[in-house]
Design an enzyme around this catalytic site. Sequence first.
Site, PDB file in Angstrom:
ATOM      1  CG  PHE A  68     -23.033  -4.802  96.537  1.00 46.81           C
ATOM      2  CD1 PHE A  68     -22.141  -3.803  96.181  1.00 46.81           C
ATOM      3  CD2 PHE A  68     -22.679  -6.120  96.299  1.00 46.81           C
ATOM      4  CE1 PHE A  68     -20.902  -4.118  95.604  1.00 46.81           C
ATOM      5  CE2 PHE A  68     -21.442  -6.444  95.731  1.00 46.81           C
ATOM      6  CZ  PHE A  68     -20.560  -5.441  95.394  1.00 46.81           C
ATOM      7  CE  LYS A  84     -21.489 -12.625  98.099  1.00 49.49           C
ATOM      8  NZ  LYS A  84     -20.188 -12.098  97.741  1.00 49.49           N
ATOM      9  CG  ASP A 109     -28.560 -10.562  94.314  1.00 48.46           C
ATOM     10  OD1 ASP A 109     -28.102 -11.639  94.750  1.00 48.46           O
ATOM     11  OD2 ASP A 109     -27.831  -9.637  93.907  1.00 48.46           O
TER      12      ASP A 109
HETATM   13  C1  LIG Z   1     -26.365  -9.568  96.925  1.00 47.05           C
HETATM   14  C2  LIG Z   1     -25.158  -9.679  96.045  1.00 47.05           C
HETATM   15  N1  LIG Z   1     -25.301  -9.723  94.710  1.00 47.05           N
HETATM   16  C3  LIG Z   1     -24.259  -9.835  93.888  1.00 47.05           C
HETATM   17  C4  LIG Z   1     -22.962  -9.892  94.364  1.00 47.05           C
HETATM   18  C5  LIG Z   1     -21.805  -9.999  93.411  1.00 47.05           C
HETATM   19  O1  LIG Z   1     -21.197 -11.240  93.491  1.00 47.05           O
HETATM   20  P1  LIG Z   1     -19.718 -11.443  92.911  1.00 47.05           P
HETATM   21  O2  LIG Z   1     -18.795 -10.687  93.813  1.00 47.05           O
HETATM   22  O3  LIG Z   1     -19.496 -12.935  92.974  1.00 47.05           O
HETATM   23  O4  LIG Z   1     -19.727 -10.923  91.515  1.00 47.05           O
HETATM   24  C6  LIG Z   1     -22.764  -9.850  95.745  1.00 47.05           C
HETATM   25  C7  LIG Z   1     -21.395  -9.879  96.293  1.00 47.05           C
HETATM   26  O5  LIG Z   1     -21.118  -9.501  97.417  1.00 47.05           O
HETATM   27  C8  LIG Z   1     -23.873  -9.735  96.606  1.00 47.05           C
HETATM   28  O6  LIG Z   1     -23.731  -9.676  97.928  1.00 47.05           O
END
Ligand SMILES: Cc1ncc(COP(=O)(O)O)c(C=O)c1O
Length: 404
Positions: free
Chosen positions: A145, A259, A230
């Site tokens: 994700f 976040k 990530d």
């Molecule tokens: C590992 C990871 N990458 C990217 C994202 C995407 O972030 P955003 O919702 O701020 O676009 C999330 C969101 O939950 C995430 O957990």
Amino acid sequence: MTTVEFRTPSALAEAERWTAHNYHPLPVVVAEAEGAWVTDVDGRRFLDMLAGYSALNFGHRHPALIGAAHAQLDRLTLTSRAFVHDQFAAFCGGLAELCGKDLVLPMNTGAEAVETAIKVARKWGYQVKGVPDGQAEIIVADGNFHGRTTTIVSFSTDPEARADFGPYTPGFVIVPYGDAEALAAAITPNTVAVLVEPIQGEGGVLIPPAGYFTAVREACTANNVLLIADEIQSGLGRTGKTFAIDHENVIPDMYVLGKALGGGIVPVSAVAANRDVLGVLKPGEHGSTFGGNALACAVGSAVVGLLRTGEFQERSARLGERLEAGLSALIGQGLVGVRCRGLWAGVDIDPALMTGREACERLAERGVLAKDTHGSTIRLAPPLVITEEDLDHAVAQLAAVLAA
Ligand SMILES: Cc1ncc(COP(=O)(O)O)c(C=O)c1O
């Protein structure tokens, strides 16, 4: 006799009436919050065991972060990147130091930072590695994700995230998560990067086998491939270290952050990398009007300040052990699996008992907020400021839900 009129039902109905149904929230309408606790429109208090999917690592309205935001609101909020403002260098420099990297590129949301990393990796591939034009490949993991833009959902393996949003962006190769051999075997001369979550949060807090990242790092280095971590959800103290990948002492080429970087106040995301990687971008090739704005940088600097002391990382590790012990004791008492790293837990409920959604609804009735993921798995990610008593309270409420 007076009748009490609860505001929650009408607030829920109004929200349902006016918004796209791209979420399925729990029926709780929050009005105020402090630390690990939120209060709803009817004055009921809930212990927040989700913390905005780790966006609230420092709790709701941490005084240092709110103070930084207030002070900045009174001075300057936005210039766009057409000009430089006086908070920019301090934030980018502080974050670069925290990451041990030369440079930072600030954006707003997590998905934007992931998109940034993808663009940088591709450009690096063409300009530095010498990949033929249009042939760059990025390896990602099954069950990932990384956000919800059209390019990112193109390499999602979750039908909910992906179906009906094509045509899809090419250039991604999907390998099983946690299998370093499969990943190494997927590398070709056109591979520019491996993009992976150190722990798959949305996947259910899935922790790869020990040694996975060491092996992935070796394969990347041997083949001149960038390793992109990530850490949007796993980073910034959540797992008991600054970055989840630190648990294996592995250093990626790019950190992708979001976040908690915005302190639960403003959206702040960023990519951090060395000059030989991030330096490929030239003016006009990438950007965002709000990325790196003055308010975001002031809050982000305060976040970096909190992380610099190591206090939150230590607290997350210490309380995480307590959480793990409490949850593990419930295995066989309604739980069939628990995965913990720091204050982050994936909890598998016996599917014969209830779904994750049902468990979260029953927890909410008992004043504890958590979120399900797939099937009967729920995620716990309390603010790192939570007390031991509150942590024990949450585990006790889960035990009561399972026993009912
Ligand atoms: C590992 C990871 N990458 C990217 C994202 C995407 O972030 P955003 O919702 O701020 O676009 C999330 C969101 O939950 C995430 O957990």
